[in-house]
Design a protein around this motif. Sequence first.
Motif, PDB file in Angstrom:
ATOM      1  N   LYS A 158      -1.010  20.074   5.577  1.00  0.00           N
ATOM      2  CA  LYS A 158      -1.785  19.941   4.340  1.00  0.00           C
ATOM      3  C   LYS A 158      -0.965  20.452   3.162  1.00  0.00           C
ATOM      4  O   LYS A 158      -0.415  21.551   3.192  1.00  0.00           O
ATOM      5  CB  LYS A 158      -3.109  20.679   4.459  1.00  0.00           C
ATOM      6  CG  LYS A 158      -4.036  20.038   5.493  1.00  0.00           C
ATOM      7  CD  LYS A 158      -5.400  20.672   5.547  1.00  0.00           C
ATOM      8  CE  LYS A 158      -6.306  19.942   6.543  1.00  0.00           C
ATOM      9  NZ  LYS A 158      -7.664  20.530   6.619  1.00  0.00           N
ATOM     10  N   GLY A 159      -0.853  19.612   2.148  1.00  0.00           N
ATOM     11  CA  GLY A 159      -0.097  19.977   0.960  1.00  0.00           C
ATOM     12  C   GLY A 159       1.408  19.892   1.114  1.00  0.00           C
ATOM     13  O   GLY A 159       2.148  20.477   0.316  1.00  0.00           O
ATOM     14  N   ILE A 160       1.896  19.123   2.104  1.00  0.00           N
ATOM     15  CA  ILE A 160       3.350  19.105   2.344  1.00  0.00           C
ATOM     16  C   ILE A 160       4.088  18.048   1.525  1.00  0.00           C
ATOM     17  O   ILE A 160       5.305  18.125   1.370  1.00  0.00           O
ATOM     18  CB  ILE A 160       3.678  18.898   3.840  1.00  0.00           C
ATOM     19  CG1 ILE A 160       3.135  17.558   4.344  1.00  0.00           C
ATOM     20  CG2 ILE A 160       3.169  20.047   4.670  1.00  0.00           C
ATOM     21  CD1 ILE A 160       3.663  17.170   5.715  1.00  0.00           C
ATOM     22  N   PHE A 161       3.361  17.063   0.995  1.00  0.00           N
ATOM     23  CA  PHE A 161       4.040  15.974   0.292  1.00  0.00           C
ATOM     24  C   PHE A 161       4.040  16.204  -1.221  1.00  0.00           C
ATOM     25  O   PHE A 161       3.027  16.585  -1.806  1.00  0.00           O
ATOM     26  CB  PHE A 161       3.390  14.626   0.622  1.00  0.00           C
ATOM     27  CG  PHE A 161       3.562  14.208   2.050  1.00  0.00           C
ATOM     28  CD1 PHE A 161       4.803  13.808   2.528  1.00  0.00           C
ATOM     29  CD2 PHE A 161       2.487  14.237   2.930  1.00  0.00           C
ATOM     30  CE1 PHE A 161       4.965  13.432   3.851  1.00  0.00           C
ATOM     31  CE2 PHE A 161       2.646  13.856   4.257  1.00  0.00           C
ATOM     32  CZ  PHE A 161       3.895  13.445   4.717  1.00  0.00           C
ATOM     33  N   ASP A 162       5.176  15.943  -1.823  1.00  0.00           N
ATOM     34  CA  ASP A 162       5.304  16.026  -3.274  1.00  0.00           C
ATOM     35  C   ASP A 162       4.807  14.747  -3.943  1.00  0.00           C
ATOM     36  O   ASP A 162       4.309  14.780  -5.067  1.00  0.00           O
ATOM     37  CB  ASP A 162       6.771  16.230  -3.670  1.00  0.00           C
ATOM     38  CG  ASP A 162       7.385  17.442  -3.007  1.00  0.00           C
ATOM     39  OD1 ASP A 162       6.829  18.544  -3.177  1.00  0.00           O
ATOM     40  OD2 ASP A 162       8.416  17.291  -2.316  1.00  0.00           O
ATOM     41  N   PHE A 163       4.970  13.629  -3.245  1.00  0.00           N
ATOM     42  CA  PHE A 163       4.634  12.332  -3.824  1.00  0.00           C
ATOM     43  C   PHE A 163       4.151  11.408  -2.721  1.00  0.00           C
ATOM     44  O   PHE A 163       4.710  11.377  -1.621  1.00  0.00           O
ATOM     45  CB  PHE A 163       5.858  11.718  -4.511  1.00  0.00           C
ATOM     46  CG  PHE A 163       5.587  10.395  -5.180  1.00  0.00           C
ATOM     47  CD1 PHE A 163       4.918  10.339  -6.395  1.00  0.00           C
ATOM     48  CD2 PHE A 163       5.978   9.198  -4.599  1.00  0.00           C
ATOM     49  CE1 PHE A 163       4.656   9.117  -7.018  1.00  0.00           C
ATOM     50  CE2 PHE A 163       5.722   7.977  -5.207  1.00  0.00           C
ATOM     51  CZ  PHE A 163       5.063   7.943  -6.428  1.00  0.00           C
ATOM     52  N   VAL A 164       3.104  10.649  -3.022  1.00  0.00           N
ATOM     53  CA  VAL A 164       2.556   9.662  -2.095  1.00  0.00           C
ATOM     54  C   VAL A 164       2.436   8.339  -2.844  1.00  0.00           C
ATOM     55  O   VAL A 164       1.923   8.298  -3.968  1.00  0.00           O
ATOM     56  CB  VAL A 164       1.170  10.087  -1.562  1.00  0.00           C
ATOM     57  CG1 VAL A 164       0.604   9.013  -0.634  1.00  0.00           C
ATOM     58  CG2 VAL A 164       1.235  11.435  -0.856  1.00  0.00           C
ATOM     59  N   PHE A 165       2.907   7.255  -2.217  1.00  0.00           N
ATOM     60  CA  PHE A 165       2.770   5.927  -2.814  1.00  0.00           C
ATOM     61  C   PHE A 165       2.009   5.040  -1.853  1.00  0.00           C
ATOM     62  O   PHE A 165       2.387   4.916  -0.673  1.00  0.00           O
ATOM     63  CB  PHE A 165       4.138   5.323  -3.121  1.00  0.00           C
ATOM     64  CG  PHE A 165       4.076   3.976  -3.788  1.00  0.00           C
ATOM     65  CD1 PHE A 165       3.437   3.812  -5.003  1.00  0.00           C
ATOM     66  CD2 PHE A 165       4.658   2.860  -3.198  1.00  0.00           C
ATOM     67  CE1 PHE A 165       3.372   2.570  -5.630  1.00  0.00           C
ATOM     68  CE2 PHE A 165       4.610   1.610  -3.818  1.00  0.00           C
ATOM     69  CZ  PHE A 165       3.966   1.471  -5.032  1.00  0.00           C
ATOM     70  N   VAL A 166       0.927   4.422  -2.336  1.00  0.00           N
ATOM     71  CA  VAL A 166       0.063   3.595  -1.497  1.00  0.00           C
ATOM     72  C   VAL A 166       0.084   2.160  -2.005  1.00  0.00           C
ATOM     73  O   VAL A 166      -0.299   1.882  -3.145  1.00  0.00           O
ATOM     74  CB  VAL A 166      -1.391   4.123  -1.489  1.00  0.00           C
ATOM     75  CG1 VAL A 166      -2.253   3.286  -0.552  1.00  0.00           C
ATOM     76  CG2 VAL A 166      -1.431   5.594  -1.084  1.00  0.00           C
ATOM     77  N   ASP A 167       0.541   1.262  -1.154  1.00  0.00           N
ATOM     78  CA  ASP A 167       0.572  -0.173  -1.472  1.00  0.00           C
ATOM     79  C   ASP A 167       0.316  -0.925  -0.177  1.00  0.00           C
ATOM     80  O   ASP A 167       1.207  -1.540   0.398  1.00  0.00           O
ATOM     81  CB  ASP A 167       1.921  -0.561  -2.077  1.00  0.00           C
ATOM     82  CG  ASP A 167       1.965  -2.033  -2.496  1.00  0.00           C
ATOM     83  OD1 ASP A 167       0.893  -2.666  -2.535  1.00  0.00           O
ATOM     84  OD2 ASP A 167       3.058  -2.543  -2.773  1.00  0.00           O
ATOM     85  N   ALA A 168      -0.921  -0.845   0.278  1.00  0.00           N
ATOM     86  CA  ALA A 168      -1.268  -1.418   1.583  1.00  0.00           C
ATOM     87  C   ALA A 168      -2.603  -2.161   1.459  1.00  0.00           C
ATOM     88  O   ALA A 168      -2.905  -2.712   0.406  1.00  0.00           O
ATOM     89  CB  ALA A 168      -1.330  -0.303   2.630  1.00  0.00           C
ATOM     90  N   ASP A 169      -3.388  -2.194   2.536  1.00  0.00           N
ATOM     91  CA  ASP A 169      -4.653  -2.937   2.561  1.00  0.00           C
ATOM     92  C   ASP A 169      -5.654  -2.313   1.589  1.00  0.00           C
ATOM     93  O   ASP A 169      -6.044  -1.160   1.726  1.00  0.00           O
ATOM     94  CB  ASP A 169      -5.231  -2.989   3.978  1.00  0.00           C
ATOM     95  CG  ASP A 169      -5.147  -1.652   4.710  1.00  0.00           C
ATOM     96  OD1 ASP A 169      -4.195  -0.890   4.456  1.00  0.00           O
ATOM     97  OD2 ASP A 169      -6.037  -1.376   5.531  1.00  0.00           O
ATOM     98  N   LYS A 170      -6.040  -3.106   0.594  1.00  0.00           N
ATOM     99  CA  LYS A 170      -6.852  -2.599  -0.509  1.00  0.00           C
ATOM    100  C   LYS A 170      -8.243  -2.150  -0.051  1.00  0.00           C
ATOM    101  O   LYS A 170      -8.843  -1.260  -0.664  1.00  0.00           O
ATOM    102  CB  LYS A 170      -7.007  -3.653  -1.615  1.00  0.00           C
ATOM    103  CG  LYS A 170      -5.712  -4.369  -2.003  1.00  0.00           C
ATOM    104  CD  LYS A 170      -4.570  -3.433  -2.311  1.00  0.00           C
ATOM    105  CE  LYS A 170      -3.263  -4.189  -2.426  1.00  0.00           C
ATOM    106  NZ  LYS A 170      -2.078  -3.316  -2.401  1.00  0.00           N
ATOM    107  N   ASP A 171      -8.763  -2.742   1.021  1.00  0.00           N
ATOM    108  CA  ASP A 171     -10.086  -2.352   1.495  1.00  0.00           C
ATOM    109  C   ASP A 171     -10.091  -0.967   2.127  1.00  0.00           C
ATOM    110  O   ASP A 171     -11.164  -0.422   2.413  1.00  0.00           O
ATOM    111  CB  ASP A 171     -10.663  -3.391   2.470  1.00  0.00           C
ATOM    112  CG  ASP A 171      -9.690  -3.814   3.542  1.00  0.00           C
ATOM    113  OD1 ASP A 171      -8.490  -3.517   3.431  1.00  0.00           O
ATOM    114  OD2 ASP A 171     -10.135  -4.465   4.509  1.00  0.00           O
ATOM    115  N   ASN A 172      -8.923  -0.382   2.321  1.00  0.00           N
ATOM    116  CA  ASN A 172      -8.850   0.980   2.856  1.00  0.00           C
ATOM    117  C   ASN A 172      -8.345   1.990   1.834  1.00  0.00           C
ATOM    118  O   ASN A 172      -8.127   3.156   2.185  1.00  0.00           O
ATOM    119  CB  ASN A 172      -7.951   1.023   4.092  1.00  0.00           C
ATOM    120  CG  ASN A 172      -8.727   0.799   5.380  1.00  0.00           C
ATOM    121  OD1 ASN A 172      -9.817   1.342   5.548  1.00  0.00           O
ATOM    122  ND2 ASN A 172      -8.186  -0.003   6.271  1.00  0.00           N
TER     123      ASN A 172
END
Length: 251
Positions: A158-172
């Motif tokens: 928990k809290g380990i990522f500095d940056f997250v990028f989401v470009d996947a299935d929009k319904d989720n």
Amino acid sequence: MAINNEGQQQNQNQQLIGHKDLAHKTLLQSDALYQYILDTSVHPREHPCLKELREMTEKHPRNLMATPADEGQLLSMLIKLINAKNTLEIGVFTGYSLLSTALALPSDGKILALDVSREYYELGLPIIEKAGVAHKIDFREGPALPLLDQLLQDENNKGIFDFVFVDADKDNYLNYHKRVIDLVKIGGLIGYDNTLWSGSVVAPPDAPLMDYVKHYRPHVIALNKYLAQDSRIEICQLPVGDGITLCRRTT
């Protein structure tokens, strides 16, 4: 207030969004203006391997899934501005955004990359290897939600990522947000791609949208509404590419 003929025509064009054969992914109304941005600020600065990957992906029948070059440039800038070292990417395709991130990270930076298809990732992998950054990438194949749940079972994640990028299935997207909000650190960033969804978020109910645009539109709208009310984040929605919403975790 009266609407002039030009305004009426723009409204009609906006209602037809999703029917155009787009040569690029942008909400700018002028192709010439978008090309100016690419020619002046983006392509001259593009890493040779990014250019090779972009040109290879443009020949793929599903090339609209790729992150556009100007958005890749934005991601690279953000990574450097926040001095990110540990990132998460949900949705990879052939890897343009992945390579943009990997090139921006320091030599000891790491990316956990999740995608349901290793086949697409392996199309771009030789170019990623040529760029000398493949060692930064931990690619895992499969649906992202079970993998995220597995990460969350360990409190140390928990809290380990500095940056997250989401470009996947929009319904989720909402399901992703409810998980990655705990995986990104306080002060870290989450980027959600396609949050303007070809402009369809403001289309009237009877607008003649393409089927895939119409199908995912309610999910994108629901995400935008949720993010706007989420007190744990600050947000900035930008009309870059197909729209990207940046979320800075505050609590």
